[in-house]
Design a protein around this motif. Structure first.
Motif, mmCIF file in Angstrom:
data_model
loop_
_atom_site.group_PDB
_atom_site.id
_atom_site.type_symbol
_atom_site.label_atom_id
_atom_site.label_comp_id
_atom_site.label_asym_id
_atom_site.label_seq_id
_atom_site.Cartn_x
_atom_site.Cartn_y
_atom_site.Cartn_z
ATOM 1 N N GLU A 46 -49.606 -14.337 73.174
ATOM 2 C CA GLU A 46 -48.476 -14.241 74.100
ATOM 3 C C GLU A 46 -48.039 -15.644 74.495
ATOM 4 O O GLU A 46 -48.874 -16.479 74.849
ATOM 5 C CB GLU A 46 -48.896 -13.431 75.329
ATOM 6 C CG GLU A 46 -47.742 -12.989 76.186
ATOM 7 C CD GLU A 46 -48.130 -11.901 77.176
ATOM 8 O OE1 GLU A 46 -47.219 -11.283 77.734
ATOM 9 O OE2 GLU A 46 -49.329 -11.680 77.399
ATOM 10 N N SER A 47 -46.728 -15.908 74.383
ATOM 11 C CA SER A 47 -46.214 -17.232 74.716
ATOM 12 C C SER A 47 -44.704 -17.189 74.916
ATOM 13 O O SER A 47 -44.004 -16.398 74.291
ATOM 14 C CB SER A 47 -46.532 -18.215 73.581
ATOM 15 O OG SER A 47 -45.959 -19.477 73.845
ATOM 16 N N ASN A 48 -44.222 -18.075 75.782
ATOM 17 C CA ASN A 48 -42.776 -18.261 75.893
ATOM 18 C C ASN A 48 -42.370 -19.566 75.205
ATOM 19 O O ASN A 48 -41.288 -20.081 75.420
ATOM 20 C CB ASN A 48 -42.318 -18.223 77.362
ATOM 21 C CG ASN A 48 -43.001 -19.265 78.213
ATOM 22 O OD1 ASN A 48 -43.728 -20.124 77.697
ATOM 23 N ND2 ASN A 48 -42.802 -19.210 79.506
ATOM 24 N N GLN A 49 -43.269 -20.084 74.354
ATOM 25 C CA GLN A 49 -43.017 -21.333 73.637
ATOM 26 C C GLN A 49 -43.092 -21.148 72.120
ATOM 27 O O GLN A 49 -43.518 -22.054 71.402
ATOM 28 C CB GLN A 49 -44.065 -22.385 74.066
ATOM 29 C CG GLN A 49 -44.089 -22.684 75.546
ATOM 30 C CD GLN A 49 -42.831 -23.390 76.008
ATOM 31 O OE1 GLN A 49 -42.327 -24.265 75.321
ATOM 32 N NE2 GLN A 49 -42.315 -23.008 77.158
ATOM 33 N N PRO A 71 -40.340 -9.387 72.674
ATOM 34 C CA PRO A 71 -40.269 -10.127 73.940
ATOM 35 C C PRO A 71 -41.293 -9.591 74.944
ATOM 36 O O PRO A 71 -41.564 -8.397 74.967
ATOM 37 C CB PRO A 71 -38.850 -9.872 74.436
ATOM 38 C CG PRO A 71 -38.075 -9.496 73.204
ATOM 39 C CD PRO A 71 -39.058 -8.787 72.301
ATOM 40 N N SER A 72 -41.859 -10.493 75.709
ATOM 41 C CA SER A 72 -42.860 -10.106 76.721
ATOM 42 C C SER A 72 -42.240 -9.274 77.819
ATOM 43 O O SER A 72 -41.106 -9.409 78.142
ATOM 44 C CB SER A 72 -43.492 -11.340 77.343
ATOM 45 O OG SER A 72 -44.210 -12.058 76.365
#
Length: 94
Positions: free
Chosen positions: A12-15, A93-94
């Protein structure tokens, strides 16, 4: 972004970095307990040699379901050691 397999979040990452339709996750974003090094290697003409992980979740194995470039060619340096998924791993998407 979130990578899920066998009802388990494995990264899990937003990068993430999006290349050729694949989200590449930073190495620190994966849950290492689900990843085991594979002996598989493939070659991409512009990224270089890829290495693979088998994913192990709740007694099930998804062979070679994750790949990364430990020593990419210059054009792909931005994804060095970043992990991408296929073979039924859902990336959403998370």
């Amino acid at each position: 972004m979130k990578a899920t397999w066998n009802n388990q979040i494995i990264a899990e990452s937003n990068q993430t970095i999006l290349i050729e339709g694949n989200h590449y996750f930073p190495p620190e974003s994966i849950k290492c307990e689900f990843f085991k090094q594979s002996d598989t290697h493939t070659t991409c003409p512009w990224k270089g040699e890829a290495s693979y992980y088998d994913i192990h979740v709740d007694g099930k194995i998804n062979p070679d379901a994750a790949w990364y470039y430990p020593d990419p060619k210059t054009a792909a340096k931005s994804i060095k050691n970043y992990i991408a998924f296929w073979r039924g791993v859902l990336v959403d998407p998370s």
